[in-house]
Design a protein around this motif. Structure first.
Motif, PDB file in Angstrom:
ATOM      1  N   LEU A  95      12.681  37.406  16.375  1.00  0.00           N
ATOM      2  CA  LEU A  95      11.656  37.265  17.521  1.00  0.00           C
ATOM      3  C   LEU A  95      12.165  38.104  18.580  1.00  0.00           C
ATOM      4  O   LEU A  95      11.203  38.632  19.310  1.00  0.00           O
ATOM      5  N   ALA A  96      13.303  38.316  18.906  1.00  0.00           N
ATOM      6  CA  ALA A  96      13.960  39.221  19.911  1.00  0.00           C
ATOM      7  C   ALA A  96      13.475  40.539  19.764  1.00  0.00           C
ATOM      8  O   ALA A  96      12.989  41.345  20.717  1.00  0.00           O
ATOM      9  N   ASP A  97      13.694  40.957  18.541  1.00  0.00           N
ATOM     10  CA  ASP A  97      13.169  42.346  18.209  1.00  0.00           C
ATOM     11  C   ASP A  97      11.846  42.547  18.188  1.00  0.00           C
ATOM     12  O   ASP A  97      11.391  43.471  18.860  1.00  0.00           O
ATOM     13  N   ASN A  98      11.051  41.730  17.707  1.00  0.00           N
ATOM     14  CA  ASN A  98       9.468  41.899  17.787  1.00  0.00           C
ATOM     15  C   ASN A  98       9.136  41.516  19.138  1.00  0.00           C
ATOM     16  O   ASN A  98       7.700  42.072  19.519  1.00  0.00           O
ATOM     17  N   ALA A  99       9.720  40.738  20.028  1.00  0.00           N
ATOM     18  CA  ALA A  99       9.047  40.801  21.340  1.00  0.00           C
ATOM     19  C   ALA A  99       9.116  41.895  22.152  1.00  0.00           C
ATOM     20  O   ALA A  99       8.424  42.343  22.747  1.00  0.00           O
ATOM     21  N   GLU A 100      10.440  42.755  21.815  1.00  0.00           N
ATOM     22  CA  GLU A 100      10.483  43.993  22.666  1.00  0.00           C
ATOM     23  C   GLU A 100       9.421  45.171  22.114  1.00  0.00           C
ATOM     24  O   GLU A 100       8.963  45.830  22.753  1.00  0.00           O
ATOM     25  N   LEU A 101       9.136  44.990  20.870  1.00  0.00           N
ATOM     26  CA  LEU A 101       8.250  45.896  20.099  1.00  0.00           C
ATOM     27  C   LEU A 101       6.835  45.622  20.657  1.00  0.00           C
ATOM     28  O   LEU A 101       6.063  46.469  21.029  1.00  0.00           O
ATOM     29  N   ALA A 102       6.539  44.313  20.779  1.00  0.00           N
ATOM     30  CA  ALA A 102       5.159  44.007  21.633  1.00  0.00           C
ATOM     31  C   ALA A 102       5.039  44.439  22.814  1.00  0.00           C
ATOM     32  O   ALA A 102       4.150  44.836  23.331  1.00  0.00           O
ATOM     33  N   LYS A 103       6.170  44.219  23.576  1.00  0.00           N
ATOM     34  CA  LYS A 103       6.108  44.743  25.187  1.00  0.00           C
ATOM     35  C   LYS A 103       5.893  46.218  25.134  1.00  0.00           C
ATOM     36  O   LYS A 103       5.123  46.683  25.859  1.00  0.00           O
ATOM     37  N   GLN A 104       6.459  47.080  24.237  1.00  0.00           N
ATOM     38  CA  GLN A 104       6.394  48.284  24.277  1.00  0.00           C
ATOM     39  C   GLN A 104       4.692  48.820  23.800  1.00  0.00           C
ATOM     40  O   GLN A 104       4.288  49.502  24.377  1.00  0.00           O
ATOM     41  N   ARG A 105       4.357  48.050  22.987  1.00  0.00           N
ATOM     42  CA  ARG A 105       2.946  48.313  22.703  1.00  0.00           C
ATOM     43  C   ARG A 105       1.774  47.843  23.774  1.00  0.00           C
ATOM     44  O   ARG A 105       0.846  48.550  24.031  1.00  0.00           O
ATOM     45  N   LEU A 106       2.270  46.841  24.417  1.00  0.00           N
ATOM     46  CA  LEU A 106       1.288  46.444  25.453  1.00  0.00           C
ATOM     47  C   LEU A 106       1.396  47.605  26.394  1.00  0.00           C
ATOM     48  O   LEU A 106       0.406  47.868  27.263  1.00  0.00           O
ATOM     49  N   VAL A 107       2.656  48.203  26.804  1.00  0.00           N
ATOM     50  CA  VAL A 107       2.866  49.158  27.880  1.00  0.00           C
ATOM     51  C   VAL A 107       2.057  50.475  27.363  1.00  0.00           C
ATOM     52  O   VAL A 107       1.270  50.883  28.232  1.00  0.00           O
ATOM     53  N   TRP A 108       2.052  50.707  26.061  1.00  0.00           N
ATOM     54  CA  TRP A 108       1.200  51.986  25.485  1.00  0.00           C
ATOM     55  C   TRP A 108      -0.038  51.558  25.729  1.00  0.00           C
ATOM     56  O   TRP A 108      -0.959  52.568  26.350  1.00  0.00           O
ATOM     57  N   LEU A 109      -0.782  50.123  25.374  1.00  0.00           N
ATOM     58  CA  LEU A 109      -2.068  50.051  25.395  1.00  0.00           C
ATOM     59  C   LEU A 109      -2.577  50.126  27.085  1.00  0.00           C
ATOM     60  O   LEU A 109      -3.858  50.620  27.391  1.00  0.00           O
ATOM     61  N   LYS A 110      -1.556  49.409  27.907  1.00  0.00           N
ATOM     62  CA  LYS A 110      -2.289  49.788  29.194  1.00  0.00           C
ATOM     63  C   LYS A 110      -2.381  51.134  29.617  1.00  0.00           C
ATOM     64  O   LYS A 110      -3.353  51.416  30.454  1.00  0.00           O
ATOM     65  N   GLU A 111      -1.508  52.113  29.217  1.00  0.00           N
ATOM     66  CA  GLU A 111      -1.540  53.431  29.724  1.00  0.00           C
ATOM     67  C   GLU A 111      -2.889  54.023  28.874  1.00  0.00           C
ATOM     68  O   GLU A 111      -3.523  54.705  29.633  1.00  0.00           O
ATOM     69  N   GLN A 112      -3.019  53.592  27.715  1.00  0.00           N
ATOM     70  CA  GLN A 112      -4.218  54.268  26.953  1.00  0.00           C
ATOM     71  C   GLN A 112      -5.648  53.865  27.953  1.00  0.00           C
ATOM     72  O   GLN A 112      -6.579  54.673  27.952  1.00  0.00           O
ATOM     73  N   LEU A 113      -5.603  52.253  28.031  1.00  0.00           N
ATOM     74  CA  LEU A 113      -6.768  51.862  29.157  1.00  0.00           C
ATOM     75  C   LEU A 113      -6.991  52.445  30.282  1.00  0.00           C
ATOM     76  O   LEU A 113      -8.092  52.906  30.783  1.00  0.00           O
ATOM     77  N   VAL A 114      -5.870  52.771  30.983  1.00  0.00           N
ATOM     78  CA  VAL A 114      -6.011  53.754  32.265  1.00  0.00           C
ATOM     79  C   VAL A 114      -6.319  55.000  31.701  1.00  0.00           C
ATOM     80  O   VAL A 114      -7.253  55.483  32.829  1.00  0.00           O
ATOM     81  N   GLU A 115      -5.914  55.696  30.889  1.00  0.00           N
ATOM     82  CA  GLU A 115      -6.605  56.965  30.796  1.00  0.00           C
ATOM     83  C   GLU A 115      -8.150  56.916  30.330  1.00  0.00           C
ATOM     84  O   GLU A 115      -8.715  57.748  30.893  1.00  0.00           O
ATOM     85  N   LEU A 116      -8.406  56.076  29.666  1.00  0.00           N
ATOM     86  CA  LEU A 116      -9.747  55.986  29.395  1.00  0.00           C
ATOM     87  C   LEU A 116     -10.669  55.421  30.485  1.00  0.00           C
ATOM     88  O   LEU A 116     -11.665  56.002  30.596  1.00  0.00           O
ATOM     89  N   TRP A 117     -10.112  54.759  31.371  1.00  0.00           N
ATOM     90  CA  TRP A 117     -10.859  54.128  32.667  1.00  0.00           C
ATOM     91  C   TRP A 117     -10.955  55.548  33.665  1.00  0.00           C
ATOM     92  O   TRP A 117     -12.037  55.609  34.187  1.00  0.00           O
ATOM     93  N   LYS A 118      -9.861  56.540  33.600  1.00  0.00           N
ATOM     94  CA  LYS A 118     -10.107  57.566  34.205  1.00  0.00           C
ATOM     95  C   LYS A 118     -11.110  58.470  33.721  1.00  0.00           C
ATOM     96  O   LYS A 118     -11.940  59.277  34.470  1.00  0.00           O
ATOM     97  N   LYS A 119     -11.427  58.503  32.574  1.00  0.00           N
ATOM     98  CA  LYS A 119     -12.419  59.502  31.835  1.00  0.00           C
ATOM     99  C   LYS A 119     -13.692  59.196  31.907  1.00  0.00           C
ATOM    100  O   LYS A 119     -14.702  59.650  31.736  1.00  0.00           O
ATOM    101  N   THR A 120     -13.934  57.631  32.137  1.00  0.00           N
ATOM    102  CA  THR A 120     -15.397  57.028  32.223  1.00  0.00           C
ATOM    103  C   THR A 120     -16.029  57.491  33.607  1.00  0.00           C
ATOM    104  O   THR A 120     -15.376  57.245  34.665  1.00  0.00           O
ATOM    105  N   PRO A 121     -17.358  57.722  33.455  1.00  0.00           N
ATOM    106  CA  PRO A 121     -17.940  58.237  34.680  1.00  0.00           C
ATOM    107  C   PRO A 121     -18.328  56.939  35.531  1.00  0.00           C
ATOM    108  O   PRO A 121     -18.619  55.701  35.042  1.00  0.00           O
ATOM    109  N   ALA A 122     -18.090  57.253  36.808  1.00  0.00           N
ATOM    110  CA  ALA A 122     -18.547  55.564  37.860  1.00  0.00           C
ATOM    111  C   ALA A 122     -20.122  55.829  37.735  1.00  0.00           C
ATOM    112  O   ALA A 122     -20.841  56.769  37.702  1.00  0.00           O
ATOM    113  N   ALA A 123     -20.357  54.492  37.629  1.00  0.00           N
ATOM    114  CA  ALA A 123     -21.914  54.086  37.623  1.00  0.00           C
ATOM    115  C   ALA A 123     -22.609  53.904  38.965  1.00  0.00           C
ATOM    116  O   ALA A 123     -21.959  53.647  39.849  1.00  0.00           O
TER     117      ALA A 123
END
Length: 93
Positions: free
Chosen positions: A65-93
């Motif tokens: 559980l401890a090992d996988n919790a750290e991996l889950a945190k890392q993936r959430l950080v990566w996902l957040k970064e990807q969403l930020v990049e995607l948000w920046k590329k999306t044109p404002a309406a």
């Protein structure tokens, strides 16, 4: 683990000596008492081994559980970064 097993064997020996001291009966009765005490000691040893196995399994589960919790945190950080990049590329309406 070895210490508890040695302790259990020592207790068995003490019980056997006690059975010998408490009986004035024939050797057959003494053998019966020692067998009963040996069965009790075997049950205690099995219980001790079971507890150790359960303890090891719980420790492995906590580690997993401890090992996988750290991996889950890392993936959430990566996902957040990807969403930020995607948000920046999306044109404002």
């Amino acid at each position: 683990m070895k210490a508890s097993l040695l302790f259990l064997l020592a207790c068995t020996a003490v019980l056997a000596v006690g059975a010998r001291a408490n009986t004035q009966e024939e050797p057959k009765a003494l053998v019966q008492k020692v067998q009963e005490l040996a069965q009790k000691a075997t049950a205690m040893a099995k219980d001790a081994f079971s507890r150790v196995r359960e303890s090891e399994a719980a420790q492995q589960a906590r580690q997993w559980l401890a090992d996988n919790a750290e991996l889950a945190k890392q993936r959430l950080v990566w996902l957040k970064e990807q969403l930020v990049e995607l948000w920046k590329k999306t044109p404002a309406a």
